[in-house]
Write a protein that holds these residues in place. Structure first.
Motif, PDB file in Angstrom:
ATOM      1  N   LEU A 182     -74.379 -50.802 -86.649  1.00 16.93           N
ATOM      2  CA  LEU A 182     -73.265 -50.053 -86.836  1.00 16.93           C
ATOM      3  C   LEU A 182     -73.574 -48.509 -86.209  1.00 16.93           C
ATOM      4  O   LEU A 182     -72.665 -47.865 -85.462  1.00 16.93           O
ATOM      5  CB  LEU A 182     -72.493 -49.895 -88.011  1.00 16.93           C
ATOM      6  CG  LEU A 182     -71.685 -51.130 -88.614  1.00 16.93           C
ATOM      7  CD1 LEU A 182     -71.642 -50.812 -90.259  1.00 16.93           C
ATOM      8  CD2 LEU A 182     -70.789 -50.988 -87.813  1.00 16.93           C
ATOM      9  N   GLY A 183     -74.731 -48.071 -86.440  1.00 15.72           N
ATOM     10  CA  GLY A 183     -75.070 -46.671 -86.442  1.00 15.72           C
ATOM     11  C   GLY A 183     -76.540 -46.375 -85.675  1.00 15.72           C
ATOM     12  O   GLY A 183     -76.639 -45.137 -85.292  1.00 15.72           O
ATOM     13  N   GLY A 184     -77.064 -47.305 -85.336  1.00 17.70           N
ATOM     14  CA  GLY A 184     -78.502 -47.321 -84.625  1.00 17.70           C
ATOM     15  C   GLY A 184     -79.345 -46.394 -85.292  1.00 17.70           C
ATOM     16  O   GLY A 184     -79.495 -46.362 -86.445  1.00 17.70           O
ATOM     17  N   MET A 185     -80.095 -45.515 -84.438  1.00 15.66           N
ATOM     18  CA  MET A 185     -81.059 -44.416 -84.957  1.00 15.66           C
ATOM     19  C   MET A 185     -80.627 -43.602 -86.013  1.00 15.66           C
ATOM     20  O   MET A 185     -81.028 -43.050 -87.058  1.00 15.66           O
ATOM     21  CB  MET A 185     -81.898 -43.849 -83.603  1.00 15.66           C
ATOM     22  CG  MET A 185     -82.914 -42.740 -84.299  1.00 15.66           C
ATOM     23  SD  MET A 185     -84.196 -43.311 -85.127  1.00 15.66           S
ATOM     24  CE  MET A 185     -85.436 -43.330 -83.727  1.00 15.66           C
ATOM     25  N   LYS A 186     -79.454 -43.139 -85.681  1.00 14.34           N
ATOM     26  CA  LYS A 186     -78.655 -41.968 -86.536  1.00 14.34           C
ATOM     27  C   LYS A 186     -78.474 -42.904 -87.872  1.00 14.34           C
ATOM     28  O   LYS A 186     -78.716 -41.890 -88.880  1.00 14.34           O
ATOM     29  CB  LYS A 186     -77.262 -41.760 -85.891  1.00 14.34           C
ATOM     30  CG  LYS A 186     -76.725 -40.355 -86.763  1.00 14.34           C
ATOM     31  CD  LYS A 186     -75.497 -40.041 -85.727  1.00 14.34           C
ATOM     32  CE  LYS A 186     -74.643 -38.959 -86.556  1.00 14.34           C
ATOM     33  NZ  LYS A 186     -73.520 -38.426 -85.816  1.00 14.34           N
ATOM     34  N   ALA A 187     -78.092 -43.918 -87.976  1.00 11.44           N
ATOM     35  CA  ALA A 187     -77.958 -44.685 -89.577  1.00 11.44           C
ATOM     36  C   ALA A 187     -79.267 -44.799 -89.954  1.00 11.44           C
ATOM     37  O   ALA A 187     -79.369 -44.544 -91.155  1.00 11.44           O
ATOM     38  CB  ALA A 187     -77.186 -46.014 -89.100  1.00 11.44           C
ATOM     39  N   VAL A 188     -80.269 -45.234 -89.226  1.00 12.54           N
ATOM     40  CA  VAL A 188     -81.628 -45.227 -89.824  1.00 12.54           C
ATOM     41  C   VAL A 188     -82.167 -44.148 -90.185  1.00 12.54           C
ATOM     42  O   VAL A 188     -82.469 -44.135 -91.494  1.00 12.54           O
ATOM     43  CB  VAL A 188     -82.306 -45.812 -88.779  1.00 12.54           C
ATOM     44  CG1 VAL A 188     -83.854 -46.110 -89.294  1.00 12.54           C
ATOM     45  CG2 VAL A 188     -82.057 -47.509 -88.211  1.00 12.54           C
ATOM     46  N   ALA A 189     -81.955 -43.135 -89.537  1.00 16.36           N
ATOM     47  CA  ALA A 189     -82.458 -41.702 -90.029  1.00 16.36           C
ATOM     48  C   ALA A 189     -81.622 -41.121 -91.291  1.00 16.36           C
ATOM     49  O   ALA A 189     -82.355 -40.665 -92.044  1.00 16.36           O
ATOM     50  CB  ALA A 189     -82.525 -40.785 -88.812  1.00 16.36           C
ATOM     51  N   THR A 190     -80.577 -41.423 -91.306  1.00 17.09           N
ATOM     52  CA  THR A 190     -79.754 -41.040 -92.334  1.00 17.09           C
ATOM     53  C   THR A 190     -80.069 -41.671 -93.534  1.00 17.09           C
ATOM     54  O   THR A 190     -80.237 -40.901 -94.664  1.00 17.09           O
ATOM     55  CB  THR A 190     -78.337 -41.176 -92.172  1.00 17.09           C
ATOM     56  OG1 THR A 190     -77.995 -40.440 -90.891  1.00 17.09           O
ATOM     57  CG2 THR A 190     -77.275 -40.222 -93.132  1.00 17.09           C
ATOM     58  N   THR A 191     -80.146 -43.087 -93.524  1.00 16.23           N
ATOM     59  CA  THR A 191     -80.514 -43.600 -94.703  1.00 16.23           C
ATOM     60  C   THR A 191     -82.008 -43.344 -95.187  1.00 16.23           C
ATOM     61  O   THR A 191     -82.390 -43.289 -96.397  1.00 16.23           O
ATOM     62  CB  THR A 191     -80.509 -45.164 -94.647  1.00 16.23           C
ATOM     63  OG1 THR A 191     -81.289 -45.557 -93.329  1.00 16.23           O
ATOM     64  CG2 THR A 191     -79.158 -45.821 -94.235  1.00 16.23           C
ATOM     65  N   ASP A 192     -82.896 -42.906 -94.437  1.00 15.94           N
ATOM     66  CA  ASP A 192     -84.245 -42.516 -94.530  1.00 15.94           C
ATOM     67  C   ASP A 192     -84.139 -41.350 -95.478  1.00 15.94           C
ATOM     68  O   ASP A 192     -84.800 -40.979 -96.493  1.00 15.94           O
ATOM     69  CB  ASP A 192     -85.001 -42.387 -93.350  1.00 15.94           C
ATOM     70  CG  ASP A 192     -85.374 -43.363 -92.622  1.00 15.94           C
ATOM     71  OD1 ASP A 192     -85.281 -44.604 -93.205  1.00 15.94           O
ATOM     72  OD2 ASP A 192     -86.016 -43.440 -91.379  1.00 15.94           O
ATOM     73  N   VAL A 193     -83.067 -40.309 -95.247  1.00 13.55           N
ATOM     74  CA  VAL A 193     -83.067 -39.170 -96.196  1.00 13.55           C
ATOM     75  C   VAL A 193     -82.858 -39.417 -97.529  1.00 13.55           C
ATOM     76  O   VAL A 193     -83.228 -39.029 -98.510  1.00 13.55           O
ATOM     77  CB  VAL A 193     -81.889 -38.254 -95.644  1.00 13.55           C
ATOM     78  CG1 VAL A 193     -81.723 -36.953 -96.483  1.00 13.55           C
ATOM     79  CG2 VAL A 193     -82.304 -37.771 -94.218  1.00 13.55           C
ATOM     80  N   LEU A 194     -82.071 -40.600 -97.632  1.00 13.43           N
ATOM     81  CA  LEU A 194     -81.544 -41.074 -99.166  1.00 13.43           C
ATOM     82  C   LEU A 194     -82.748 -41.714 -99.732  1.00 13.43           C
ATOM     83  O   LEU A 194     -82.988 -41.237-100.739  1.00 13.43           O
ATOM     84  CB  LEU A 194     -80.294 -41.966 -99.002  1.00 13.43           C
ATOM     85  CG  LEU A 194     -79.936 -42.761-100.187  1.00 13.43           C
ATOM     86  CD1 LEU A 194     -79.325 -41.754-101.401  1.00 13.43           C
ATOM     87  CD2 LEU A 194     -78.918 -43.995 -99.925  1.00 13.43           C
ATOM     88  N   GLN A 195     -83.183 -42.576 -98.906  1.00 14.86           N
ATOM     89  CA  GLN A 195     -84.242 -43.274 -99.719  1.00 14.86           C
ATOM     90  C   GLN A 195     -85.562 -42.310 -99.983  1.00 14.86           C
ATOM     91  O   GLN A 195     -86.042 -42.415-100.911  1.00 14.86           O
ATOM     92  CB  GLN A 195     -84.836 -44.229 -98.715  1.00 14.86           C
ATOM     93  CG  GLN A 195     -83.860 -45.343 -98.158  1.00 14.86           C
ATOM     94  CD  GLN A 195     -83.082 -45.969 -99.334  1.00 14.86           C
ATOM     95  OE1 GLN A 195     -83.253 -45.878-100.521  1.00 14.86           O
ATOM     96  NE2 GLN A 195     -81.781 -46.492 -98.858  1.00 14.86           N
ATOM     97  N   GLY A 196     -86.040 -41.505 -98.894  1.00 13.80           N
ATOM     98  CA  GLY A 196     -87.203 -40.658 -99.139  1.00 13.80           C
ATOM     99  C   GLY A 196     -86.953 -39.811-100.429  1.00 13.80           C
ATOM    100  O   GLY A 196     -87.851 -39.516-100.968  1.00 13.80           O
ATOM    101  N   SER A 197     -85.728 -39.062-100.504  1.00 13.25           N
ATOM    102  CA  SER A 197     -85.569 -38.128-101.544  1.00 13.25           C
ATOM    103  C   SER A 197     -85.604 -38.817-102.904  1.00 13.25           C
ATOM    104  O   SER A 197     -86.406 -38.070-103.857  1.00 13.25           O
ATOM    105  CB  SER A 197     -84.536 -37.497-101.275  1.00 13.25           C
ATOM    106  OG  SER A 197     -83.341 -38.320-101.442  1.00 13.25           O
ATOM    107  N   ILE A 198     -85.179 -40.008-102.938  1.00  9.95           N
ATOM    108  CA  ILE A 198     -85.095 -40.474-104.212  1.00  9.95           C
ATOM    109  C   ILE A 198     -86.345 -41.197-104.710  1.00  9.95           C
ATOM    110  O   ILE A 198     -86.964 -40.899-105.803  1.00  9.95           O
ATOM    111  CB  ILE A 198     -84.169 -41.999-104.240  1.00  9.95           C
ATOM    112  CG1 ILE A 198     -82.724 -41.489-104.257  1.00  9.95           C
ATOM    113  CG2 ILE A 198     -84.223 -42.575-105.619  1.00  9.95           C
ATOM    114  CD1 ILE A 198     -81.654 -42.369-103.971  1.00  9.95           C
ATOM    115  N   LEU A 199     -87.139 -41.576-103.551  1.00  5.47           N
ATOM    116  CA  LEU A 199     -88.622 -42.105-103.900  1.00  5.47           C
ATOM    117  C   LEU A 199     -89.554 -40.985-104.033  1.00  5.47           C
ATOM    118  O   LEU A 199     -90.442 -40.934-105.160  1.00  5.47           O
ATOM    119  CB  LEU A 199     -89.161 -42.694-102.460  1.00  5.47           C
ATOM    120  CG  LEU A 199     -90.237 -43.393-102.432  1.00  5.47           C
ATOM    121  CD1 LEU A 199     -90.172 -44.838-103.451  1.00  5.47           C
ATOM    122  CD2 LEU A 199     -90.928 -43.916-101.181  1.00  5.47           C
TER     123      LEU A 199
END
Length: 507
Positions: A182-199
Motif C-alpha cells: 500500500l505505501g512502499g518505503m514511506k509506509a515502512v519508514a513510518t511504521t519504523d517510527v512507531l516500533q522504534g519509539s516504543i522499543l
C-alpha cells in the motif's frame, strides 16, 4: 522464548492492535501518492525522508527485536567481555560517515534507486554489477530468514502458544505485505517510527525493573556476580581481545553496507538531514545495546547456573518477574514484547523491500526487459517478493544442516563490497577487472573457511581474511593494469561531487 505469565488475551489484543495500526499506516502513506506508478516513490519514499523518520528507519534497520532477545543471553554467557557489542554497533555510524555523504551527493545527481545503481554507474561492468547483486541478495535472503524465524518464535512465546509458530509467521507476513504494497518505503519508514519509539521506551523500563529486582540495586551487581562466577567479570585474554577487534570491524563495515541501509541514504531529503539523523543515531548503541548488555549482566545474578539453551530465554524470565512487580510493569511488558514483534517485522519489511527493488529494477529492468514501465517494474518486484517469502518459509520449516553457516556468511559476504562502495568512491584508478576478481576471491575465501569449520583463525573472522585479499587484488591489480586515459577521465567525472555527473547507468 520463555512462556510468559502475561501471555493470553491481553497479549493477543496488543498484537492485533499493532497489526491493524501498521496496515492503517500503509494505507495512509500510499493514499493519493501514486506510489504504485513510480519506483522512486515506492522504493525511496520520493527521496523525502526527514530527520525523525530517517533516524527511526535507520535505527530499525540496525536494531531489530531479535537484537533484544539475542544479545542479552550472549552477555549472560560471556559476562562483562560482551561490552564489545556497544562499540561493535557504534563503528557502523563511523563507516556511514566515511562513505554515505559522498555517495548521497552522487546518488542524488544520478538518481540512483538501488545499491547496485552505484556499482553499475561507477564501474560500467556487467560482471561486477551481477556479482555485487549476488552478494547483496545472499545477505538479504539470510537476513529475511532470520527475521521470519524470529517473528514466529516471538509471537508464539508472547501468547504462550495460543498463536502457534506457523500461524504467527503467516499472519504477520500478510500484514507486512499489505502495508508495504500500500505505501512502499514511506509506509515502512513510518511504521519504523512507531516500533522504534516504543522499543526504546520498553528497553529503558525493563532496565529499571531489572535493577529493582536485583538485590542491593545497581551498586552491588558486580559484587554479587563476583561471588557467583569471577570469570565473567575478569579481564579478557589476548585471543578474546583480537576476536573483539575482528567482530567490531566485521560488523561495523558489513552492517553499514546492508542494501536496505544504502537505500535509506538515497531516500534522505538532504545531506544535512542525513548527518543530523546520524548524530542522533550515534547515541543508540549505548542506549539500546548497552542497556541490553546490562540486562544480561543482571540476569547472571538473578538466574545463576543456566545452561546455554536455558540462557536463551532470559529476556522472557526477566519480563515475567518484572511484570509481577505491579500493574504498570505488567502492561509495559505486554506493550514492550508487542514492540519486539513489531520491530522484527519492521526489519523484515525493509529487507523485503530492498530485495524487490534489486530484482525489479536491476535484474528485470536492466537485463530482462529494459523497456518496462515503472509500474510494471513495481509489480514484478511485488511478485518476486512473494516468491522470496515462499522460499524462505519453506527453508524456515525445513532448515538445512548448514543454516548456521549461512548465518555466519551474511556479514562475511557483504563486507566484500567495501572496495566497491568505499574505495571506489575516493580512488579514481580503481578499475572493474581487479574489483571483480577481488570480490569473487574474497567471497570464496570467506565461504571456504566457514564451510571448513574455520569461522575464525587466531580470533580473526574468515570474512576479514577474504577482505584483506580482496583489497590487495583491487589495489595491486589497478596499479599493475591501469585504466586507459579515457576510462580514468570518465571515472573522475563519475565520482566528482561538485561537477555535473553523467546520468547514463547503462553498461
Amino acid at each position: 522464548m520463555q512462556d510468559l505469565r502475561f501471555s493470553g488475551i491481553d497479549s493477543i489484543i496488543i498484537l492485533l492492535a499493532y497489526a491493524v495500526i501498521m496496515v492503517i499506516i500503509g494505507w495512509l502513506a500510499g493514499r493519493g501518492e501514486n506510489i504504485g506508478k513510480s519506483v522512486s516513490k515506492y522504493y525511496l519514499a520520493g527521496r523525502n525522508l526527514g530527520i525523525i523518520t530517517l533516524f527511526f528507519t535507520l535505527y530499525a534497520t540496525q536494531y531489530s527485536g531479535n537484537t533484544i532477545i539475542g544479545y542479552a543471553p550472549q552477555a549472560y554467557r560471556e559476562g562483562f567481555s560482551w561490552i564489545q557489542s556497544v562499540p561493535m554497533l557504534t563503528i557502523v555510524i563511523g563507516v556511514y560517515l566515511l562513505y554515505a555523504p559522498r555517495l548521497y551527493t552522487i546518488a542524488k545527481k544520478a538518481k540512483f534507486i538501488t545499491p547496485t545503481d552505484w556499482v553499475r554507474y561507477r564501474f560500467q561492468s556487467k560482471q561486477v554489477t551481477i556479482l555485487a547483486i549476488i552478494l547483496m541478495l545472499w545477505g538479504i535472503g539470510n537476513f529475511f530468514l532470520e527475521q521470519i524465524v524470529a517473528i514466529g518464535t516471538a509471537v508464539s512465546g508472547l501468547t504462550g502458544g495460543t498463536i502457534p509458530y506457523g500461524v504467527a509467521v503467516i499472519g504477520f507476513i500478510i500484514v507486512m505485505l499489505t502495508y508495504e504494497w500500500l505505501g512502499g518505503m514511506k509506509a515502512v519508514a513510518t511504521t519504523d517510527v512507531l516500533q522504534g519509539s516504543i522499543l526504546l521506551i520498553g528497553v529503558i523500563v525493563m532496565l529499571i525493573g531489572g535493577i529493582t529486582l536485583s538485590s542491593g540495586g545497581a551498586t552491588s551487581i558486580s559484587e554479587n556476580i563476583a561471588a557467583i562466577d569471577q570469570e565473567r567479570i575478569g579481564v579478557p585474554d589476548l585471543f578474546t581481545n583480537i576476536n573483539w577487534i575482528s567482530m567490531i570491524v566485521l560488523a561495523g563495515f558489513g552492517a553499514a553496507l546492508y542494501p536496505q541501509a544504502i537505500q535509506r541514504i538515497y531516500s534522505t531529503k538532504s545531506e544535512r538531514t542525513f548527518k543530523k539523523s546520524l548524530a542522533r543515531l550515534a547515541w543508540m548503541p549505548p542506549i539500546t545495546v548497552g542497556v541490553v548488555f546490562i540486562l544480561g549482566i543482571i540476569a547472571i545474578q538473578l538466574y545463576p547456573g543456566l545452561s546455554v539453551t536455558e540462557s536463551e530465554e532470559i529476556i522472557g524470565l526477566l519480563a515475567n518477574d518484572i511484570a509481577d512487580l505491579n500493574l504498570f510493569y505488567y502492561w509495559m511488558m505486554i506493550i514492550f514484547f508487542g514492540a519486539i514483534v513489531g520491530a522484527i517485522v519492521s526489519t523484515a519489511d525493509s529487507v523485503l523491500l530492498s530485495f524487490s527493488s534489486i530484482i525489479s529494477h536491476d535484474v528485470y529492468g536492466k537485463y530482462i526487459n529494459s523497456s518496462a514501465s515503472e509500474k510494471r517494474k513495481i509489480k514484478v518486484g511485488k511478485l518476486t517478493g512473494i516468491v522470496l517469502v515462499g522460499l524462505i518459509l519453506w527453508i524456515a520449516w525445513n532448515p538445512p544442516g548448514t543454516l548456521y553457516q549461512i548465518f555466519v556468511l551474511k556479514l562475511e559476504f557483504l563486507i566484500q563490497l567495501v572496495p566497491v562502495f568505499i574505495l571506489g568512491l575516493y580512488w579514481k584508478r580503481l578499475s572493474s577487472g581487479p574489483v571483480f576478481w577481488g570480490m569473487l576471491i574474497g567471497a570464496i575465501v570467506a565461504a571456504g573457511m566457514t564451510i571448513a569449520g574455520y569461522e575464525t583463525v587466531f580470533g580473526i573472522h574468515g570474512g576479514l581474511y577474504g577482505l584483506t585479499i580482496n583489497i590487495i587484488i583491487c589495489v595491486v591489480g589497478s596499479l599493475m593494469i591501469p585504466m586507459n586515459q579515457e576510462k580514468r577521465k570518465k571515472a573522475e567525472i563519475l565520482t566528482a561531487i561538485k561537477t555535473k555527473t553523467n546520468n547514463d547507468l547503462s553498461t
